[in-house]
Design a protein around this motif. Structure first.
Motif, PDB file in Angstrom:
ATOM      1  N   SER A  58     -20.380  38.191 -62.564  1.00 11.37           N
ATOM      2  CA  SER A  58     -20.533  39.630 -62.758  1.00 11.37           C
ATOM      3  C   SER A  58     -21.847  40.107 -62.157  1.00 11.37           C
ATOM      4  N   ALA A  93     -19.335  38.152 -57.367  1.00 12.28           N
ATOM      5  CA  ALA A  93     -19.750  39.511 -57.735  1.00 12.28           C
ATOM      6  C   ALA A  93     -21.114  39.865 -57.155  1.00 12.28           C
ATOM      7  N   TYR A 102     -10.842  44.178 -52.447  1.00 17.77           N
ATOM      8  CA  TYR A 102     -10.972  43.008 -53.313  1.00 17.77           C
ATOM      9  C   TYR A 102     -10.128  43.067 -54.587  1.00 17.77           C
ATOM     10  N   ASN A 151     -12.618  48.312 -53.927  1.00 19.58           N
ATOM     11  CA  ASN A 151     -11.523  47.954 -54.824  1.00 19.58           C
ATOM     12  C   ASN A 151     -10.231  47.710 -54.050  1.00 19.58           C
ATOM     13  N   GLN A 153     -16.960  42.890 -61.411  1.00 18.85           N
ATOM     14  CA  GLN A 153     -16.411  41.688 -62.019  1.00 18.85           C
ATOM     15  C   GLN A 153     -15.955  40.719 -60.921  1.00 18.85           C
ATOM     16  N   GLY A 154     -16.517  39.518 -60.918  1.00 16.96           N
ATOM     17  CA  GLY A 154     -16.133  38.514 -59.952  1.00 16.96           C
ATOM     18  C   GLY A 154     -15.193  37.478 -60.556  1.00 16.96           C
ATOM     19  N   THR A 155     -14.872  36.483 -59.756  1.00 12.82           N
ATOM     20  CA  THR A 155     -14.094  35.327 -60.227  1.00 12.82           C
ATOM     21  C   THR A 155     -14.869  34.075 -59.854  1.00 12.82           C
ATOM     22  N   ARG A 206     -12.062  45.555 -59.034  1.00 12.50           N
ATOM     23  CA  ARG A 206     -13.157  44.778 -59.622  1.00 12.50           C
ATOM     24  C   ARG A 206     -14.407  45.608 -59.901  1.00 12.50           C
TER      25      ARG A 206
END
Length: 399
Positions: free
Chosen positions: A269, A231, A302, A299, A215-217, A305
C-alpha cells in the motif's frame, strides 16, 4: 510590557497543531495558551471573555456615544508542523547591522538567502537558536492585538465595540471550523497574520487537500512475474503524471501548484498527500479534475487500486467580499497614517479570514512584522511590531 515582550512570553508555549488528530482543538497543549490569554483579557477588564472549542473570545464595549462600526481582530495560537515549536529559545539581536546572523554552529541567516532581512537593517530582531521555529506565526499577531488593547484601555482612547478571537488549528486548515459568530458581534474584522506591515490583503488561494490511497498486491519477488502490483511504484507513477512545472518550487505570484506534502509506501500500500492551491476558481476546479483524471487513467491500467479523497479547505476571500471594501479602506488609511504606502497582494496561502469571509464576515489580513515563517529562520522586527500596534490602534480609533 511591549508587543515584543508579549511575543517572547507566548513563544514559550508549545502550541503545535496536529492534522492527524480528530479532536478540537487538535492538541490539548493549545489550551494552555488559551487559558493564559483568557486571564490576560480578564485582567484588562474586557467583557464576555471565554474559551469555547479551543477559541478565546473577548469583547471591549464602546466607550463613546458616537456611532462607530463594531470591528474585530483575529490571530491564531497554533504553530506549523514543519519544525518543532517546543522549547523555543528566542533571543534579541540589537540594532541589526545587515550582516549574517549566526543562529548556532550549524545554521545562520544570510540576507543574500533571506532578503526579508534587508528590510529590517537597524531594527532589533527576535530570532531563534536554530533548533526550532519561532512561532511568530501567529503569536506576533496575538502580541500586537493584546498590546493595542492594553494601550487603548490605558489611554481611554475613544472606540466602538472591539471583539477579539484567538483560534486554534489554523495551520491545519481548521481554525474556524467551530468559530461561533454569535460570540463575535462585529460588522467586519481583520486577521493579523501576515508579514509586511504595509499590506492589507484580501485575495487568497482556493485550497484543498487531496489524499491518494493506493492498494498493491504483494507477491514474493521470486515468483512475482505478471502478478505483483507494487503500490510504491504506482505512487511514483501517479506523481510523475502531474504537471512538473506546477510545484511550489517553480511557481510565484498568482500561479497555482500541486504540492506533494508527504509520500509513504511499500509494495502492499502507499499514500500520497497533496495540497492544491490556485487563486482562480475555474483553474482550481481543473486541478481537482486533473488529480481525478490521473486516478482514472491508472485505475484503467492497473484495475481499481487507487482512491482519491479531496477535502476543500478554504476559498479565495475576494470572491465572497462582493465588492465591500470598507474594511480594506479603513486599514489602508491607518497604514498611510503610519507613513507607509499600503499594498494589497494576492496571498500565496490562506488565513482564518478566508473561511470567515466565506461564512459572511469580511476579514482581510494585516501584517505582523515577522518573516520566514514555518522554520528555524523565522524572525520578528521589534520596531515593525510596534508600528503595527499603532496601525491597529489607528484602525480602531480612526473612524
Amino acid at each position: 510590557m511591549s508587543a515584543a515582550d508579549k511575543l517572547l512570553n507566548y513563544v514559550t508555549f508549545d502550541t503545535q497543531s496536529d492534522e492527524n488528530s480528530e479532536t478540537t482543538p487538535s492538541t490539548e497543549k493549545q489550551r494552555k495558551l488559551a487559558r493564559a490569554l483568557v486571564k490576560e483579557c480578564q485582567a484588562l477588564g474586557m467583557d464576555e471573555v471565554r474559551e469555547k472549542d479551543g477559541t478565546v473570545y473577548a469583547t471591549l464595549e464602546a466607550n463613546t456615544s458616537e456611532p462607530r462600526t463594531p470591528i474585530g481582530f483575529v490571530a491564531h495560537m497554533d504553530t506549523a508542523s514543519e519544525l518543532s515549536g517546543a522549547n523555543v529559545k528566542a533571543r534579541r539581536v540589537e540594532r541589526y547591522d545587515g550582516g549574517v546572523i549566526a543562529l548556532n554552529e550549524q545554521y545562520a541567516m544570510d540576507p543574500a538567502t533571506f532578503p526579508a532581512l534587508k528590510k529590517v537593517v537597524g531594527d532589533d530582531l527576535i530570532v531563534t537558536d536554530g533548533t526550532t521555529l519561532l512561532g511568530a506565526d501567529d503569536k506576533a499577531g496575538i502580541a500586537i492585538i493584546m498590546q493595542a488593547l492594553e494601550e487603548i484601555i490605558r489611554d481611554d482612547a475613544p472606540h466602538g465595540r472591539i471583539a477579539v478571537a484567538f483560534t486554534p488549528d489554523e495551520e491545519i486548515g481548521r481554525g474556524v471550523d467551530h468559530f461561533d459568530l454569535s460570540l463575535f458581534p462585529v460588522e467586519y474584522a481583520y486577521t493579523v497574520d501576515g508579514d509586511r506591515i504595509d499590506a492589507v490583503d484580501y485575495e487568497t488561494f482556493n485550497a484543498a487537500q487531496a489524499t491518494v490511497s493506493i492498494q498493491g498486491t504483494s507477491i514474493h519477488p521470486g515468483d512475482a512475474k505478471d502478478r505483483m502490483v507494487n503500490a510504491a511504484l504506482l505512487a511514483v507513477e501517479f506523481a510523475s503524471m502531474l504537471p512538473e512545472d506546477q510545484t511550489p518550487a517553480k511557481t510565484e505570484g498568482r500561479e497555482g501548484f500541486y504540492h506533494l506534502v508527504s509520500m509513504e509506501g511499500e509494495c502492499e500500500s502507499a499514500t500520497l498527500t497533496y495540497i492544491l492551491r490556485e487563486h482562480d476558481a475555474e483553474k482550481f476546479e481543473k486541478q481537482i479534475e486533473t488529480i481525478e483524471r490521473v486516478r482514472d487513467t491508472l485505475n484503467e491500467k492497473y484495475g481499481d487500486r487507487i482512491e482519491v479523497a479531496v477535502r476543500r479547505q478554504y476559498a479565495n476571500m475576494k470572491d465572497y467580499m462582493k465588492g465591500d471594501m470598507r474594511a480594506v479602506e479603513r486599514a489602508r488609511k491607518a497604514i498611510e497614517k503610519a507613513g507607509l504606502e499600503p499594498v494589497s497582494i494576492a496571498v500565496r496561502g490562506g488565513t482564518d479570514g478566508a473561511m470567515l469571509t466565506q461564512r459572511g464576515l469580511i476579514c482581510p489580513n494585516l501584517g505582523t512584522g515577522s518573516y520566514n515563517h514555518h522554520g528555524r529562520f523565522e524572525f520578528a522586527s521589534v520596531q515593525q511590531m510596534d508600528r503595527m500596534v499603532r496601525i491597529v490602534r489607528d484602525i480602531v480609533e480612526g473612524e
